[in-house]
Write an enzyme that holds these catalytic residues in place. Sequence first.
Site, PDB file in Angstrom:
ATOM      1  N   TYR A 314      37.812 -22.813  28.050  1.00  0.00           N
ATOM      2  CA  TYR A 314      39.211 -22.728  27.295  1.00  0.00           C
ATOM      3  C   TYR A 314      40.000 -21.800  28.046  1.00  0.00           C
ATOM      4  O   TYR A 314      39.751 -20.786  28.224  1.00  0.00           O
ATOM      5  CB  TYR A 314      39.116 -22.288  25.623  1.00  0.00           C
ATOM      6  CG  TYR A 314      40.348 -22.176  25.117  1.00  0.00           C
ATOM      7  CD1 TYR A 314      41.573 -22.894  25.509  1.00  0.00           C
ATOM      8  CD2 TYR A 314      40.747 -21.523  24.073  1.00  0.00           C
ATOM      9  CE1 TYR A 314      42.845 -22.818  24.861  1.00  0.00           C
ATOM     10  CE2 TYR A 314      42.103 -21.543  23.134  1.00  0.00           C
ATOM     11  CZ  TYR A 314      42.990 -22.269  23.795  1.00  0.00           C
ATOM     12  OH  TYR A 314      44.191 -22.109  23.035  1.00  0.00           O
ATOM     13  N   CYS A 315      41.305 -22.434  28.313  1.00  0.00           N
ATOM     14  CA  CYS A 315      42.133 -21.658  29.378  1.00  0.00           C
ATOM     15  C   CYS A 315      41.543 -20.790  30.512  1.00  0.00           C
ATOM     16  O   CYS A 315      41.024 -21.680  31.220  1.00  0.00           O
ATOM     17  CB  CYS A 315      42.907 -20.265  28.426  1.00  0.00           C
ATOM     18  SG  CYS A 315      44.090 -19.608  29.063  1.00  0.00           S
ATOM     19  N   LEU A 316      41.419 -19.612  30.763  1.00  0.00           N
ATOM     20  CA  LEU A 316      40.990 -18.879  31.908  1.00  0.00           C
ATOM     21  C   LEU A 316      39.519 -19.167  31.783  1.00  0.00           C
ATOM     22  O   LEU A 316      38.611 -19.326  32.994  1.00  0.00           O
ATOM     23  CB  LEU A 316      41.004 -17.463  32.091  1.00  0.00           C
ATOM     24  CG  LEU A 316      42.730 -17.021  31.925  1.00  0.00           C
ATOM     25  CD1 LEU A 316      42.954 -15.554  32.200  1.00  0.00           C
ATOM     26  CD2 LEU A 316      43.530 -17.786  32.962  1.00  0.00           C
TER      27      LEU A 316
END
Length: 583
Positions: A314-316
Site C-alpha cells: 500500500y502506497c510507499l
Amino acid sequence: MTRVQHAFAEQVSEDTPFDRLLHAGMGRLTGGMSPTALQLAFFDWAAHLATNPGRQTALAEKAMRKSLRLAGYAGHCLSGDDQGRCIEPLADDQRFDAAAWQQWPFSLIHQGFLLQQQWWHVATTGVPGVDPHHEEVVNFSVRQMLDVFSPSNFLPTNPEVLERTLQENGWNLVRGASNAVEDLEREVGGHPEKGSEAFQVGEDLALTPGKVVHRNALMELIQYSPTTETVHPEPVLIVPAWIMKYYILDLRPGRSLVEYLVGQGHTVFMVSWKNPGPADRERGMADYRRLGVNDALSAVKTIVPDQKVHGVGYCLGGTLLTLAAAAMAREGDDSFATISMLAAQTDFTEPGELDLFIDESQVSFLEDVMWARGYLGRDEMAGAFQLLRSQDLVWSRLVRHYLMGEREGLFDLMAWNADATRLPYRMHSEYLRDLFLHNDLVEGRYVIDGHPVAVGDINAPIFSVATQKDHIAPWRSVYKIVRLARTPVTFLLTRGGHNAGIVSEPGHPRRHYQIADFEPLGTAYPAERFEQELDTHEGSWWPAWQQWLADRSSEPVAPPAMGAPEAGYVPTADAPGEYVLMK
C-alpha cells in the site's frame, strides 16, 4: 547532480554543521519548506515576465476587462436584473454554493474574488521562458495566498456566518473562541485532536484477532487468526507504507480489509512498522527492504512452507514491495505468486502536486531539517498534505470550528490520520532523491545488491489499484505500471481519494470502479480512454480483487498453525502488537 557530486555535497554539509542547524531552525518556522526554492521560482517567473512587455500589456488589458465586467455585474445587481454569475467557481470549489452568496453585496464580493483568482492564474502560467517546475510552484503558491484572503474566511464577508451569528446572538463566536483555545492548548501540549480519545487502537480500532509472530528492530509481523474451516494455501503478506500506521487496513469491524480477506478464506500476515526515533536516523531503504519485506517473507514462508505468497503493498509499501520483488526475481527467486499494489507509484515522472515540494533546493533543505532531529516529523508531512487540499483541510475547517462554532465528530479514518508517524533521516532522503527526484527505478539506475533492478524484472502477475481523487499517488501516474511491467497486469480505478478509496468496504455508498486486464508489453489504453470508455461497476472493488486472488490460488486446505515455534517464530503479543502503539 550525479551520485559523486551528491556524495561530495554531503561531505561538505557534514563539515559545516552550523549551516545545517541554521536550515533546521528555519525549517521549524516554515514547516519544512525551503525559502530558497520559493525565491528561485518567483525570481524566475518575475524576471521573465519583466522582459515580456507584450505579456504585461495583455495582462493589463485583461485586468481592465475584468474590472469592467465586474462593474457591469454590480450594475445589474443594483437594478435588480438577475443575470446569474459573471464567473463560475471551479468544479471542486464549494465555498460559494449557498444561496446567501447570490444576495447583494455578497454576490459582488465573491465574484470579485473569483475574477481576481482567475487573473492571477493567467498571470502565473504561460510566461515564456519560465521553468515548468517553477511555474507550478508560483501558481500553487499564489493560489494558497489568495485562499487566505477568500471572503468565505472572514465574518463580515461571509453571509452564512453572519446569518448564524444573528440567529444565535453571537454564541457561535463564543463557542468558536473556546474551540480555538482548546485546540491551541492541545497543540502546545502535544495532545491528539479532540475526539480521538474515542478511537483507541486495540479497543476501538485494529480489532481483527491475531498474534505477533515475529519482531525485529524495524517491524512486527502479525498473523491473523482464521475464521473459516479451510483457507487458500497461498498466504497474503501486506506491506503498508512506513509513513502510516498499518491499521488503516484494519480500521474496525465491517471496515477492515484484513477482516474481509480473512473472512474470504485467506491466511493474512501484516507488517507493522516501528515508529522511528532519533536512534533510527541511519535506517535506509535497504534496511526497510531487508528487515521489512525480506524478513517478513522469510517468516511467512517458514510458517506456511512450500507455498508461494500473495504480496500486497500500500502506497510507499507498494513501491518497496516492487523493489524487493524485482530484486528477488532477478536472482531467480519466485516466492511471490502475485503482486498487488494499492495506490502505489513506480514511475515518478508525474507524481502530481507533490512534485511541487520535490526539487534539489527543497530536498537539500529538508535533509538538513531531518539531520538535526534524525527523522522527519509528522508536522512537516501533515503540513505538505494539507497544503495540497487547503480549501478542504484548512480553511473550511477553520470556518466551521472558529466562526460557525461547530465541531464535527471524528470518525475512524480521521482518528487514524491523526496517529502520528515519523520517517528516518537516511531512508526518507534516499527515497526522495533516488525515486522522486531522479526516478532511478524507471531509468534503470536503482541498484540492489550491486545490480540494477527494474519493474520489468518482476515475473508474478500484478494487480494495481488507483483512486480517482488521489493527491499523493495520482491515478495516471499509478497507471504507468501497465506499460512498465512484463507480466500480466490487472488495473483497477476506483472512486475516492488516497485513503478513502482504498478503505472501500462492500456496502459503502457511492462507490464504483473500472477494471481491465493488460497482457505483457501489449497495447494499453491511454489513461484518458481508460476512464472514458471502460464500463463502470457499482460497489466496492474488494470483491473483484479477492476473486482475482482466489483465481490464482490453489484449492482450500486446513488453516496453518499460528507461528512456527520450532523455527523461532513464537506467537507472543496479541494483535495489534506493540510497535503500532509507539508515539
